[in-house]
Scaffold this motif. Sequence first.
Motif, PDB file in Angstrom:
ATOM      1  N   SER A  22      33.613 124.244 -22.170  1.00 22.19           N
ATOM      2  CA  SER A  22      33.888 125.543 -21.547  1.00 22.19           C
ATOM      3  C   SER A  22      35.203 126.150 -22.028  1.00 22.19           C
ATOM      4  CB  SER A  22      33.884 125.429 -20.021  1.00 22.19           C
ATOM      5  OG  SER A  22      34.886 124.531 -19.577  1.00 22.19           O
ATOM      6  N   GLY A  23      35.982 125.382 -22.772  1.00 20.62           N
ATOM      7  CA  GLY A  23      37.235 125.892 -23.308  1.00 20.62           C
ATOM      8  C   GLY A  23      38.464 125.477 -22.529  1.00 20.62           C
ATOM      9  N   LEU A  30      46.959 127.496 -23.968  1.00 15.44           N
ATOM     10  CA  LEU A  30      47.449 128.871 -24.132  1.00 15.44           C
ATOM     11  C   LEU A  30      48.103 129.381 -22.850  1.00 15.44           C
ATOM     12  CD1 LEU A  30      44.499 130.523 -26.114  1.00 15.44           C
ATOM     13  CD2 LEU A  30      46.816 130.092 -26.967  1.00 15.44           C
ATOM     14  N   LEU A  31      47.493 129.069 -21.718  1.00 14.07           N
ATOM     15  CA  LEU A  31      48.032 129.490 -20.431  1.00 14.07           C
ATOM     16  C   LEU A  31      49.411 128.869 -20.192  1.00 14.07           C
ATOM     17  CD1 LEU A  31      47.674 130.949 -17.697  1.00 14.07           C
ATOM     18  CD2 LEU A  31      46.465 128.894 -16.882  1.00 14.07           C
ATOM     19  N   ALA A  32      49.522 127.576 -20.442  1.00 16.72           N
ATOM     20  CA  ALA A  32      50.803 126.903 -20.265  1.00 16.72           C
ATOM     21  C   ALA A  32      51.865 127.524 -21.178  1.00 16.72           C
ATOM     22  CB  ALA A  32      50.659 125.406 -20.540  1.00 16.72           C
ATOM     23  N   GLY A  33      51.484 127.813 -22.413  1.00 22.46           N
ATOM     24  CA  GLY A  33      52.422 128.442 -23.336  1.00 22.46           C
ATOM     25  C   GLY A  33      52.853 129.815 -22.869  1.00 22.46           C
ATOM     26  N   GLY A 160      34.683 135.770 -22.740  1.00 20.40           N
ATOM     27  CA  GLY A 160      35.709 136.423 -23.549  1.00 20.40           C
ATOM     28  C   GLY A 160      36.388 135.453 -24.498  1.00 20.40           C
ATOM     29  N   THR A 161      37.356 135.976 -25.232  1.00 22.88           N
ATOM     30  CA  THR A 161      38.152 135.113 -26.102  1.00 22.88           C
ATOM     31  C   THR A 161      39.114 134.308 -25.237  1.00 22.88           C
ATOM     32  OG1 THR A 161      39.960 136.696 -26.383  1.00 22.88           O
ATOM     33  CG2 THR A 161      38.084 136.864 -27.935  1.00 22.88           C
ATOM     34  N   PRO A 162      39.647 133.218 -25.769  1.00 25.91           N
ATOM     35  CA  PRO A 162      40.638 132.470 -24.993  1.00 25.91           C
ATOM     36  C   PRO A 162      41.813 133.346 -24.556  1.00 25.91           C
ATOM     37  CG  PRO A 162      39.868 131.128 -26.809  1.00 25.91           C
ATOM     38  CD  PRO A 162      39.287 132.502 -27.007  1.00 25.91           C
ATOM     39  N   GLN A 163      42.255 134.237 -25.410  1.00 25.82           N
ATOM     40  CA  GLN A 163      43.365 135.124 -25.070  1.00 25.82           C
ATOM     41  C   GLN A 163      42.995 136.059 -23.922  1.00 25.82           C
ATOM     42  OE1 GLN A 163      42.184 134.506 -28.166  1.00 25.82           O
ATOM     43  NE2 GLN A 163      43.896 133.441 -29.118  1.00 25.82           N
ATOM     44  N   GLN A 164      41.765 136.574 -23.917  1.00 30.33           N
ATOM     45  CA  GLN A 164      41.314 137.443 -22.827  1.00 30.33           C
ATOM     46  C   GLN A 164      41.220 136.665 -21.521  1.00 30.33           C
ATOM     47  OE1 GLN A 164      37.686 138.632 -24.784  1.00 30.33           O
ATOM     48  NE2 GLN A 164      38.454 140.696 -25.248  1.00 30.33           N
ATOM     49  N   ILE A 165      40.750 135.445 -21.599  1.00 27.48           N
ATOM     50  CA  ILE A 165      40.630 134.599 -20.407  1.00 27.48           C
ATOM     51  C   ILE A 165      42.015 134.323 -19.826  1.00 27.48           C
ATOM     52  CG2 ILE A 165      39.951 132.301 -19.587  1.00 27.48           C
ATOM     53  CD1 ILE A 165      37.686 132.426 -21.753  1.00 27.48           C
ATOM     54  N   VAL A 166      42.971 133.974 -20.685  1.00 23.17           N
ATOM     55  CA  VAL A 166      44.337 133.709 -20.231  1.00 23.17           C
ATOM     56  C   VAL A 166      44.940 134.966 -19.607  1.00 23.17           C
ATOM     57  CG1 VAL A 166      46.682 133.178 -21.025  1.00 23.17           C
ATOM     58  CG2 VAL A 166      44.751 131.770 -21.779  1.00 23.17           C
ATOM     59  N   ALA A 167      44.722 136.113 -20.229  1.00 18.09           N
ATOM     60  CA  ALA A 167      45.260 137.368 -19.676  1.00 18.09           C
ATOM     61  C   ALA A 167      44.697 137.625 -18.287  1.00 18.09           C
ATOM     62  CB  ALA A 167      44.942 138.531 -20.612  1.00 18.09           C
TER      63      ALA A 167
END
Length: 180
Positions: A22-23, A30-33, A160-167
């Motif tokens: 699921s990523g 990415l979220l931690a960063g 979404g992309t990992p970046q979109q999910i983190v946002a």
Amino acid sequence: MDDAASNPTPPAVIVVMGVSGSGKSTVASLLAGRLGWEFEDGDDFHPAANVEKMQAGTPLTDDDRWPWLAAIAAWIDKVRAEGRHGVVTCSGLKRAYRDVLVGGRPDVRLVYLRGDRELIGRRMAARHGHFMPTSLLDSQFRTLEEPTPDENPLVVSVGGTPQQIVAEIVETLSGQPAGA
């Protein structure tokens, strides 16, 4: 209304959960960063015997999982006790597993990466070098007990992309639009 939106105090620890593929690791790191927090991959807490079972295509039993969950919970408690912040991954497929990780810890927040079998299966088939074979995905979905509202999960689509999910996660946790 989401509790995080009405109370933007960040949790001490975020547990990113979902089925294999699921990523979790990508999104959590990415979220931690993005937050400047510590990151731990829950897979690293598995004893060697668990990894060997999964590599062989054998689903883990609850007895296999309890020591693994206890090790992750100990890391969560250490981060909290030391006044730090962290993000950790864990499949957290059953409510009982999540109770070990989040139960009694009001400053720990669950983020559930939700996706359908087809999308996640395609993603698993495309990744290389992971010990969890695609053949165990059906077992993961059979075991999955989606988090309920009383667990206060932040549910995010993996479409979404990992970046979109983190946002989306950051926006929801902060109560602010991503660009604010």
